[in-house]
Write an enzyme that holds these catalytic residues in place. Structure first.
Site, mmCIF file in Angstrom:
data_model
loop_
_atom_site.group_PDB
_atom_site.id
_atom_site.type_symbol
_atom_site.label_atom_id
_atom_site.label_comp_id
_atom_site.label_asym_id
_atom_site.label_seq_id
_atom_site.Cartn_x
_atom_site.Cartn_y
_atom_site.Cartn_z
ATOM 1 N N ASN A 10 0.874 -1.178 0.000
ATOM 2 C CA ASN A 10 0.000 0.000 0.000
ATOM 3 C C ASN A 10 0.905 1.220 0.000
ATOM 4 O O ASN A 10 1.535 1.531 1.007
ATOM 5 C CB ASN A 10 -0.888 -0.035 1.248
ATOM 6 N N LYS A 12 0.174 4.289 -0.189
ATOM 7 C CA LYS A 12 -0.422 5.483 0.451
ATOM 8 C C LYS A 12 -0.192 6.722 -0.436
ATOM 9 O O LYS A 12 -0.225 6.620 -1.647
ATOM 10 C CB LYS A 12 0.125 5.647 1.870
ATOM 11 N N HIS A 98 -9.397 1.309 5.083
ATOM 12 C CA HIS A 98 -8.099 1.461 5.750
ATOM 13 C C HIS A 98 -8.262 2.383 6.957
ATOM 14 O O HIS A 98 -9.033 3.351 6.897
ATOM 15 C CB HIS A 98 -7.071 2.026 4.769
ATOM 16 N N GLU A 100 -6.559 4.716 8.032
ATOM 17 C CA GLU A 100 -6.321 6.139 7.754
ATOM 18 C C GLU A 100 -7.548 6.784 7.120
ATOM 19 O O GLU A 100 -7.836 7.958 7.358
ATOM 20 C CB GLU A 100 -5.066 6.303 6.872
ATOM 21 N N GLU A 170 -5.072 -4.767 10.676
ATOM 22 C CA GLU A 170 -4.054 -3.736 10.844
ATOM 23 C C GLU A 170 -4.275 -3.006 12.155
ATOM 24 O O GLU A 170 -5.063 -2.052 12.222
ATOM 25 C CB GLU A 170 -4.131 -2.728 9.686
ATOM 26 N N GLY A 176 2.996 2.353 10.780
ATOM 27 C CA GLY A 176 3.954 3.445 10.611
ATOM 28 C C GLY A 176 4.702 3.809 11.882
ATOM 29 O O GLY A 176 5.344 4.852 11.954
ATOM 30 N N SER A 216 3.840 -2.101 10.171
ATOM 31 C CA SER A 216 5.291 -2.208 10.287
ATOM 32 C C SER A 216 5.855 -3.560 9.850
ATOM 33 O O SER A 216 6.790 -4.072 10.469
ATOM 34 C CB SER A 216 5.745 -1.862 11.708
#
Ligand code: 13P
Length: 254
Positions: A10, A12, A98, A100, A170, A176, A216
């Protein structure tokens, strides 16, 4: 049952079109000796790079995904992209829900559900992301949150549809941050998801569906994660932005 692993990148909001071309050329180079029968490799570039990446992937086994989409085919939705548009540029998959998107752009289980239905109507395979925040984990709400995301997200889908889709666990606290969930921590949630699917959807769907871990993932930790019974691959952010590390993850994950 052995499920075919998937390693998905991904990207992003990274990669201009030029950078994307370089990255995908590097990934093709790094993975040229990998037997596509053993692993599915997928990349999810930003919208503006999809076309360029699609051209380079044409005739290769690497799969292409959008990072999000709207549920309508077209209309007055400034700034949005439709499933038809993703299909046209060669996407076979689309990431939905996701964290985010949920955290910064108002994605809810309800919009996730609409998008999942739309993906299936247009022949796109969704990769549905679920996961808890650190606060929720510390308050022992992990399983409640995941269950809610699954129940509301998958609402109204047929068992056949659920069977064909991909899930990604996730944990938000591991995204991250460099702080990976341990293989055991991830496995605990993956096993919970599979059990939930067995009980609420269907035994076959629970057995067949691939559940990727994201947060990660790096060349150094993919092997440990992949030894777990219910972890079927990785959804990789940061480490998918370099051909070398992404290639390493693919190879070490086999
Ligand atoms: P990182 O691998 O950068 O933690 O991102 C994970 C992720 O969100 C993939 O979708």
């Amino acid at each position: 049952m052995k499920r075919k692993p998937m390693i998905a990148g991904n990207w992003k909001m990274h990669m201009t079109t030029k950078e994307a071309r370089d990255l995908v050329s590097g990934i093709l180079q790094q993975t040229k000796d990998v037997d596509p029968g053993n692993v599915d490799i997928l990349v999810a570039p930003p919208y503006t790079a999809l076309m360029a990446v699609s051209e380079l992937l044409n005739g290769t086994p690497i799969l292409l995904a959008g990072q999000n989409m709207h549920w309508e085919e077209k209309g007055a939705f400034t700034g949005e992209i439709s499933p038809v548009m993703l299909k046209e540029v060669g996407c076979s998959h689309v990431i939905i829900g996701h964290s985010e998107r949920r955290q910064y752009f108002g994605e809810t289980n309800e919009t996730v559900n609409k998008k999942l239905h739309a993906a299936f109507s247009h022949g796109l395979t969704p990769i549905l992301c679920v996961g808890e925040s650190l606060e929720q984990r510390e308050a022992n709400q992990t399983f409640t949150i995941i269950e809610e995301e699954l129940k509301e997200g998958l609402n109204g889908l047929t068992t056949k549809q659920v069977r064909s889709m991909i899930l990604a666990y996730e944990p938000i606290w591991a995204i991250g941050t460099g702080k990976t969930a341990s293989p055991e921590q991830a496995e605990e949630v993956h096993a919970f998801i599979r059990k939930w699917l067995r009980e609420q959807v269907e035994k076959e769907a629970a057995e067949e569906i691939r559940i990727l871990y994201g947060g990660s993932v790096k060349p150094e930790n993919i092997e440990g994660l992949m030894t777990m019974e219910n972890i079927d691959g990785g959804l990789v952010g940061g480490a998918s932005l370099k051909a070398d590390s992404f290639g390493q993850i693919v190879k070490r994950g086999l």
